[in-house]
Write an enzyme that holds these catalytic residues in place. Structure first.
Site, mmCIF file in Angstrom:
data_model
loop_
_atom_site.group_PDB
_atom_site.id
_atom_site.type_symbol
_atom_site.label_atom_id
_atom_site.label_comp_id
_atom_site.label_asym_id
_atom_site.label_seq_id
_atom_site.Cartn_x
_atom_site.Cartn_y
_atom_site.Cartn_z
ATOM 1 N N ALA A 27 0.824 -1.207 0.000
ATOM 2 C CA ALA A 27 0.000 0.000 0.000
ATOM 3 C C ALA A 27 0.861 1.262 0.000
ATOM 4 O O ALA A 27 1.954 1.294 0.570
ATOM 5 C CB ALA A 27 -0.920 0.007 1.220
ATOM 6 N N GLY A 60 -0.070 -5.712 0.023
ATOM 7 C CA GLY A 60 -0.707 -5.697 -1.285
ATOM 8 C C GLY A 60 0.192 -6.190 -2.393
ATOM 9 O O GLY A 60 -0.293 -6.696 -3.415
ATOM 10 N N GLU A 96 -0.280 -9.751 -2.439
ATOM 11 C CA GLU A 96 -1.624 -10.012 -2.951
ATOM 12 C C GLU A 96 -1.651 -9.957 -4.481
ATOM 13 O O GLU A 96 -2.375 -10.728 -5.119
ATOM 14 C CB GLU A 96 -2.622 -9.029 -2.346
ATOM 15 C CG GLU A 96 -2.898 -9.320 -0.872
ATOM 16 C CD GLU A 96 -3.823 -8.319 -0.217
ATOM 17 O OE1 GLU A 96 -4.790 -8.732 0.438
ATOM 18 O OE2 GLU A 96 -3.568 -7.103 -0.348
ATOM 19 N N GLU A 148 -0.119 -6.984 7.167
ATOM 20 C CA GLU A 148 -1.131 -5.997 7.537
ATOM 21 C C GLU A 148 -1.429 -5.953 9.030
ATOM 22 O O GLU A 148 -1.718 -4.877 9.580
ATOM 23 C CB GLU A 148 -2.422 -6.258 6.757
ATOM 24 C CG GLU A 148 -2.380 -5.840 5.295
ATOM 25 C CD GLU A 148 -1.768 -6.883 4.377
ATOM 26 O OE1 GLU A 148 -1.817 -6.697 3.148
ATOM 27 O OE2 GLU A 148 -1.225 -7.898 4.894
#
Length: 320
Positions: free
Chosen positions: A122, A167, A170, A190
């Site tokens: 992020a 992310g 991800e 996270e």
């Protein structure tokens, strides 16, 4: 900027596009036509840019010659270590929409041009400026991007040559296959930031490594290197990093070259059958397999595969 829309069907994707701008047309140009395109990308020299008004943070390259059919998605947000900001996500989503409509694409490799980084996750500087509603909408956009990557008709490979956190991991998990350098660092971190994986990580990691191991990794926010990631099944292949810092990419390209000679419709339908079958009971999964199998029966590629077997020669598939 044009709006491109993709509709999912059993046989893959049916696509419509705006006449204002066809990125698909750009992707499909010949090398001679592409050479006449005026824009080159700072930091991604020699590759065509997708946008004219925004800084280029996601670009692409179509390989040719024996590698024709392989598309490289190039993440090149150098100053922010490929952090998932508004521009980055917007450009990646636009490119994914385009690739989903391009039948010439056989394999897609996601790689980074930022040394030592796949994707740092992020963009916390951008996120800090968002209120609750804006943050929720942006995470929804991130989740949609991961779904776009996961549902591309062609196989996708993430080449993890560096850090892939939050992310960033991800993004890699949304791909079908992953290669990594031993020196790479991966993790869904996270919980160390007061969050949980919100762009598919809490769902795709358990489906990749198993529920108990995924819980351990997410609860602790632990990072793993390439060898450990290979041992737990998080990546398909792991290799020693080279001096150029692109060993995982080289391994991803080798893997793509193994996929490339196979019948493209059959490969796409195999991906469809597996992805959809994993989400339902075994009886429904068998029905999905039957539907996907029916799609390849009338193809010229199936006829070519049978003829090549009988004639004892390599098949020449055309994707028809």
């Amino acid at each position: 900027m044009a709006v491109l829309v993709a509709k999912r069907t059993v046989s893959g994707f049916s696509c419509w596009r705006s006449s204002a701008l066809s990125l698909r047309g750009t992707l499909g140009r010949s090398a001679r036509d592409a050479a006449r395109l005026p824009s080159l990308v700072p930091g991604c020299v020699g590759h065509r840019r997708l946008h004219t008004e925004e800084p280029v943070e996601v670009d692409f390259r179509r390989l040719d010659g024996k590698d024709e059919g392989i598309i490289e998605v190039l993440m090149c947000r150098h100053k922010a270590r490929n952090a998932l900001g508004h521009v980055f996500v917007s450009q990646m989503r636009e490119l994914m929409t385009t690739l989903s409509c391009d039948s010439a694409v056989r394999v897609v490799i996601l790689r980074s041009l930022v040394p030592g980084v796949f994707c740092a996750g992020a963009d916390l500087k951008e996120r800090a400026l968002m209120n609750h509603t804006e943050s929720d909408l942006f995470v929804h956009s991130l989740r949609s991007l991961m779904t776009q990557i996961a549902t591309l008709p062609s196989p996708t490979i993430a080449a993890i040559d560096g850090v892939a956190l939050g992310g960033g991991l991800e993004v890699a998990l949304a791909c079908d296959l992953r290669t990594a350098a031993y020196s790479a660092q991966m993790g869904l971190i996270e919980t160390t930031r007061g969050l949980l994986p919100g762009a598919g990580g809490s769902q795709r990691l358990p489906r990749t490594v198993g529920i108990t191991l995924a819980k351990e990794l997410i609860f602790t926010g632990r990072r793993v290197g390439g060898q450990e990631a290979l041992d737990m099944g998080l990546v398909n292949r792991a290799v020693e990093q080279n001096q150029a810092g692109d060993a995982a990419y080289r391994e991803a390209l080798s893997l793509a070259r193994e996929i490339l000679p196979q019948a493209p419709i059959a490969v796409r339908m195999a991906k469809e059958a597996m992805n959809r079958g994993m989400e339902v009971d075994i009886g429904s999964a068998m029905a999905i397999e039957r539907m996907c199998y029916a799609q390849v029966i009338p193809t010229r590629d199936r006829q070519e595969g049978m003829a090549a077997f009988i004639e004892k020669r390599p098949p020449r598939y055309t994707g028809e």
